[in-house]
Design a protein around this motif. Structure first.
Motif, mmCIF file in Angstrom:
data_model
loop_
_atom_site.group_PDB
_atom_site.id
_atom_site.type_symbol
_atom_site.label_atom_id
_atom_site.label_comp_id
_atom_site.label_asym_id
_atom_site.label_seq_id
_atom_site.Cartn_x
_atom_site.Cartn_y
_atom_site.Cartn_z
ATOM 1 N N LEU A 1 0.819 -1.209 0.000
ATOM 2 C CA LEU A 1 0.000 0.000 0.000
ATOM 3 C C LEU A 1 0.858 1.266 0.000
ATOM 4 N N ALA A 2 1.866 1.313 0.851
ATOM 5 C CA ALA A 2 2.732 2.495 0.934
ATOM 6 C C ALA A 2 3.478 2.739 -0.371
ATOM 7 N N VAL A 3 4.000 1.679 -0.973
ATOM 8 C CA VAL A 3 4.769 1.817 -2.215
ATOM 9 C C VAL A 3 3.863 2.280 -3.358
ATOM 10 N N VAL A 4 2.672 1.720 -3.437
ATOM 11 C CA VAL A 4 1.727 2.123 -4.495
ATOM 12 C C VAL A 4 1.355 3.594 -4.338
ATOM 13 N N ILE A 5 1.000 4.005 -3.127
ATOM 14 C CA ILE A 5 0.607 5.403 -2.897
ATOM 15 C C ILE A 5 1.779 6.343 -3.171
ATOM 16 N N TYR A 6 2.960 5.997 -2.689
ATOM 17 C CA TYR A 6 4.130 6.862 -2.897
ATOM 18 C C TYR A 6 4.417 7.044 -4.378
ATOM 19 N N ASN A 7 4.435 5.939 -5.124
ATOM 20 C CA ASN A 7 4.765 6.029 -6.546
ATOM 21 C C ASN A 7 3.664 6.692 -7.365
ATOM 22 N N ALA A 8 2.446 6.719 -6.842
ATOM 23 C CA ALA A 8 1.369 7.461 -7.499
ATOM 24 C C ALA A 8 1.447 8.956 -7.164
ATOM 25 N N LEU A 9 1.791 9.281 -5.917
ATOM 26 C CA LEU A 9 1.856 10.677 -5.475
ATOM 27 C C LEU A 9 3.086 11.420 -5.994
ATOM 28 N N ARG A 10 4.199 10.734 -6.078
ATOM 29 C CA ARG A 10 5.478 11.384 -6.391
ATOM 30 C C ARG A 10 5.432 12.243 -7.665
ATOM 31 N N PRO A 11 4.951 11.715 -8.804
ATOM 32 C CA PRO A 11 4.925 12.552 -10.008
ATOM 33 C C PRO A 11 3.993 13.765 -9.863
ATOM 34 N N LYS B 1 5.204 17.612 -10.102
ATOM 35 C CA LYS B 1 4.622 18.489 -11.119
ATOM 36 C C LYS B 1 4.062 19.756 -10.484
ATOM 37 N N ALA B 2 3.444 19.625 -9.319
ATOM 38 C CA ALA B 2 2.867 20.776 -8.621
ATOM 39 C C ALA B 2 3.898 21.524 -7.782
ATOM 40 N N ASN B 3 5.140 21.095 -7.837
ATOM 41 C CA ASN B 3 6.232 21.675 -7.043
ATOM 42 C C ASN B 3 5.914 21.632 -5.548
ATOM 43 N N LEU B 4 5.302 20.541 -5.105
ATOM 44 C CA LEU B 4 4.964 20.351 -3.695
ATOM 45 C C LEU B 4 5.760 19.224 -3.053
ATOM 46 N N PHE B 5 6.661 18.626 -3.804
ATOM 47 C CA PHE B 5 7.452 17.522 -3.261
ATOM 48 C C PHE B 5 8.402 18.078 -2.225
ATOM 49 N N PRO B 6 8.359 17.550 -0.998
ATOM 50 C CA PRO B 6 9.215 18.110 0.045
ATOM 51 C C PRO B 6 10.691 17.876 -0.264
ATOM 52 N N GLU B 7 11.471 18.943 -0.125
ATOM 53 C CA GLU B 7 12.909 18.808 -0.318
ATOM 54 C C GLU B 7 13.511 18.289 0.980
ATOM 55 N N LEU B 8 14.361 17.296 0.846
ATOM 56 C CA LEU B 8 14.970 16.689 2.031
ATOM 57 C C LEU B 8 16.368 17.225 2.229
ATOM 58 N N SER B 9 16.594 17.763 3.391
ATOM 59 C CA SER B 9 17.960 18.164 3.727
ATOM 60 C C SER B 9 18.705 16.918 4.173
#
Length: 197
Positions: free
Chosen positions: A171-181, A185-193
């Motif tokens: 479930l986590a992998v499916v949701i992550y790989n669906a959300l990531r693009p 695209k919306a420039n909302l992906f959190p940048e990780l320090s």
């Protein structure tokens, strides 16, 4: 910098709420002293999105609050520890080893997000009963609960714990790989320090 911290805290709060919902709202299945629930999927998702620190804390807080509000207050400290460790391991594998927050092919991201999820939840299959055993033999002695925990540990945990780990990993992998693009695209992906990863 300040906006990025606010964004991460906002995401962490959202993920803590999703962890709570995954455990408290969706029906859990009880079997052999273990619950099959969706809370761990959101712990893994939080660590994949936010890194081990923020993700682990989001899961630890959300699921500890779920324990407290559902009448399992005594297990809340153990829940906090186990969920934090799940998040830290998933974050370590995903962001320190594989660096999935950088640009990579979709297959690379899918593979490493799956490896990270399995690493965190497989470790939990052993860590959780070991922690229960330690808890009920050293911290709050209870011979019956300690015996139950060691039985689960010797059996490399019960089948329900393994089923729970598999369901939550998928479930986590499916949701992550669906959300990531979409987040990218919306420039909302959190940048990780380097610290949060």
């Amino acid at each position: 910098m300040k906006n990025d911290s606010i964004r991460k805290l906002t995401y962490a709060g959202l993920m803590a709420a999703l962890c709570y919902v995954g455990y408290a709202v969706f029906p859990a299945i009880n079997a052999s002293g273990t619950k099959i629930h969706l809370g761990n999927a959101f712990v893994v998702l939080a660590a994949l999105l936010l890194g081990g620190g923020y993700g682990g804390l989001a899961g630890a807080i959300g699921l500890s609050i779920a324990d407290i509000t559902l009448g399992y207050t005594a297990s809340a400290p153990r829940t906090f520890i186990t969920k934090l460790v799940i998040g830290l391991i998933v974050g370590l594998v995903a962001h320190k080893v594989a660096r999935i927050s950088e640009d990579h092919k979709k297959t690379y991201i899918l593979k490493w997000s799956a490896i990270a999820a399995v690493a965190g939840l497989a470790f939990n299959c052993v860590f959780e009963p070991a922690l229960k055993y330690f808890w009920f033999t050293i911290l709050t002695p209870n011979a019956e609960k300690a015996a139950s925990a060691i039985s689960a540990l010797l059996a490399v945990t019960t089948y329900t714990t393994v089923i729970n780990a598999v369901i939550n990993s998928v479930l986590a992998v499916v949701i992550y790989n669906a959300l990531r693009p979409a987040l990218n695209k919306a420039n909302l992906f959190p940048e990780l320090s380097k610290k949060s990863a």
